[in-house]
Design an enzyme around this catalytic site. Structure first.
Site, short mmCIF file in Angstrom:
data_model
loop_
_atom_site.label_atom_id
_atom_site.label_comp_id
_atom_site.label_asym_id
_atom_site.label_seq_id
_atom_site.Cartn_x
_atom_site.Cartn_y
_atom_site.Cartn_z
N TRP A 326 0.82 -1.04 -0.02
CA TRP A 326 -0.15 -0.05 -0.10
C TRP A 326 0.76 1.20 -0.07
O TRP A 326 0.45 2.34 0.36
CB TRP A 326 -1.14 0.01 1.10
CG TRP A 326 -1.83 -1.19 1.15
CD1 TRP A 326 -2.81 -1.56 0.76
CD2 TRP A 326 -1.64 -2.26 2.18
NE1 TRP A 326 -3.47 -2.79 0.99
CE2 TRP A 326 -2.58 -3.27 2.07
CE3 TRP A 326 -0.47 -2.87 3.05
CZ2 TRP A 326 -2.75 -4.57 2.32
CZ3 TRP A 326 -0.48 -4.00 3.54
CH2 TRP A 326 -1.51 -4.77 3.25
N ASP A 327 2.02 1.30 -0.12
CA ASP A 327 3.14 2.34 -0.04
C ASP A 327 2.93 3.08 1.20
O ASP A 327 2.89 4.03 1.35
CB ASP A 327 2.95 3.29 -1.43
CG ASP A 327 4.15 4.37 -1.41
OD1 ASP A 327 5.05 3.93 -1.06
OD2 ASP A 327 3.70 5.51 -1.97
N TRP A 328 2.98 2.29 2.51
CA TRP A 328 2.82 2.78 3.47
C TRP A 328 4.23 2.79 4.21
O TRP A 328 4.45 2.49 5.47
CB TRP A 328 2.03 1.69 4.54
CG TRP A 328 0.67 1.97 4.29
CD1 TRP A 328 -0.06 3.26 3.94
CD2 TRP A 328 -0.50 1.49 4.85
NE1 TRP A 328 -1.31 3.22 3.84
CE2 TRP A 328 -1.93 2.03 4.30
CE3 TRP A 328 -0.70 0.33 5.53
CZ2 TRP A 328 -2.97 1.60 4.87
CZ3 TRP A 328 -2.12 -0.30 5.63
CH2 TRP A 328 -3.10 0.40 5.36
N ASP A 329 5.34 2.82 3.50
CA ASP A 329 6.76 3.11 3.93
C ASP A 329 6.75 3.98 4.97
O ASP A 329 6.00 5.19 4.91
CB ASP A 329 7.58 3.16 2.81
CG ASP A 329 7.27 4.20 1.82
OD1 ASP A 329 6.23 4.68 1.97
OD2 ASP A 329 8.18 4.78 1.15
N LYS A 354 2.43 6.71 7.89
CA LYS A 354 1.45 7.30 6.91
C LYS A 354 0.09 6.86 7.26
O LYS A 354 -0.85 7.38 6.41
CB LYS A 354 1.76 6.69 5.49
CG LYS A 354 2.99 7.19 4.83
CD LYS A 354 3.20 6.48 3.68
CE LYS A 354 4.61 7.16 2.72
NZ LYS A 354 4.55 6.81 1.44
#
Length: 431
Positions: A326-329, A354
């Site tokens: 989910w591009d929750w880096d 995030k």
């Protein structure tokens, strides 16, 4: 006194002054800002009190310094946070990422340094001025350290801007070397964050080309390294994607650790000098929205990792997202704070995410201060994808922003608008 405006979106460094106020306090309350987050704990706090809610509207511009000429064209997204030490303002500037020193009182340019990198700089994944640099009090003139677009670490005399000859090769360390991978000068790895320094170690992360749809499941691995401040020699390396015999390798199923890249640390880091520990937030692996080629929880992606500052040996870790798709880096440095909970003093680490969650951990052990539960989560249906059955959810503190979305949140200004909104949302999964 002067007040430093940081993180500006225009390519101009600005300093404002409150009319009629004179004199400055001494020591750390004297307007200094020696590292990116204010201090190694990244609390981003200044005790200065001459600017208040009652006189804020009286500030006037004292000087401006244009960075338009520091490159072939002006930069439209100036992100550097200037540092302040010993009456001098230090910052990166311009589309070629020069390092500059300015007189903090007048804005006069004291020195400028820029490394010519040719194709290596022009094809770099992280260009422009970047987020900034770091200042090291070496007991002498002081040292400025920063990373160029072409991923080279530069050490400069803080008074003159001259390269520090004892450091690396005449003040320069090629960060594409000694990274436990075979890289060429144009390999897609770089860094826009400011390095962080404590003791005798400078810690360097890694960033890659932005984008949610990489051309391949393979990429450069974003390992973290510690370098000797005196010589520029590599002291240690931490494999953010564990190799064959390392802890966490079994979370990369089907041998996916061999080819999967990224898992770098593009954000800022924190250090506790008393505990002699560095803390860094690790991003997602390749790629941001699909991980079918890398089944498993994928340590140490999505994790905050604590290592010994001198050796780089892992002390503890905590993964905030299992198998991130989910591009929750992790986008920010952990904040180190001493807190009291139920009468117990805790050396805490507060990790922003995030997702709007704050993960609050004991920074000595990595144990949650309040329970963080492994909550069963809905499984997706993307062909070939691998899904973690649970995700860690903090019980305290509450999320900083909305984390749920339902039909009840749709606009209802008129029945017709509500009906249109429900029709649009019916095509998507919400919750």
């Amino acid at each position: 006194m002067t007040w430093q405006l940081t993180g500006a979106t225009l390519a101009t460094v600005a300093v404002f002054t409150v009319v009629g106020l004179y004199g400055q306090e001494q020591g750390t309350a004297n307007g200094e800002w020696p590292t990116y987050g204010g201090n190694l704990s990244n609390d981003r706090y200044s005790p200065l009190d001459q600017i208040t809610a009652t006189n804020f509207d009286e500030m006037e511009a004292a000087w401006q310094f244009s960075t338009d000429s520091f490159g072939p064209s002006p930069e439209s997204n100036f992100q550097s946070t200037p540092l302040m030490a010993n009456g001098v303002l230090y910052t990166t500037a311009g589309t070629r990422r020069a390092a500059v020193a300015l007189d903090a009182a007048t804005g006069e340019l004291l020195w400028m340094y820029r490394l010519e990198e040719g194709e290596r700089g022009e094809t770099a994944p992280r260009r422009l001025s970047g987020r900034g640099l770091t200042y090291w009090d070496d007991g002498g003139a002081g040292v400025i350290l920063y990373v160029t677009p072409g991923y080279q670490l530069v050490a400069l005399n803080a008074e003159t801007g001259d390269p520090v000859s004892r450091f690396g090769s005449n003040g320069i360390v090629d960060l594409k070397q000694n990274i436990d991978q075979d890289l060429d000068p144009t390999s897609e790895i770089g860094l826009h964050a400011a390095p962080i320094v404590a003791g005798n170690t400078i810690v360097i992360g890694a960033a890659h080309r932005p984008g949610g749809s990489p051309p391949s499941r393979e990429n450069v691995k974003g390992y973290v390294r510690g370098y000797d401040l005196q010589t520029g020699e590599r002291n240690w390396i931490f494999h953010t994607t564990p190799t064959a015999d390392e802890f966490g390798n079994d979370s990369w199923l089907n041998g996916s650790w061999r080819y999967t890249g990224n898992s770098g640390v593009w954000a800022q880091m924190s250090i506790d000098p008393e505990l002699n520990m560095a803390y860094f937030p690790v991003e997602a692996p390749t790629g941001d929205y699909y991980g079918g080629h890398r089944p498993g929880n994928n340590l140490f992606s999505g994790s905050v990792v604590a290592v010994d500052l001198d050796t780089g040996v892992r002390v503890w870790h905590f993964q905030t997202v299992h198998h991130d798709i989910w591009d929750w880096d992790l986008p920010a440095a952990p904040v180190l704070a001493d807190i009291t909970v139920d009468g117990r003093a805790i050396k805490a680490l507060v990790l922003p995410t995030k997702q709007s969650w704050l993960f609050v951990l004991d920074r000595q052990t990595g144990e949650p201060v309040w329970p963080i539960e492994e909550v069963p989560v809905e499984q997706g249906d993307v062909p070939g994808e691998w899904y973690s059955p649970t995700q860690p959810i903090p019980t305290k503190p509450p999320a900083m922003d909305r984390i749920d979305f339902s039909i009840d949140d749709l606009i209802d200004y008129t029945p017709e608008l509500r009906a249109q909104a429900e029709e649009i949302v019916s095509k998507f999964k919400i919750g």
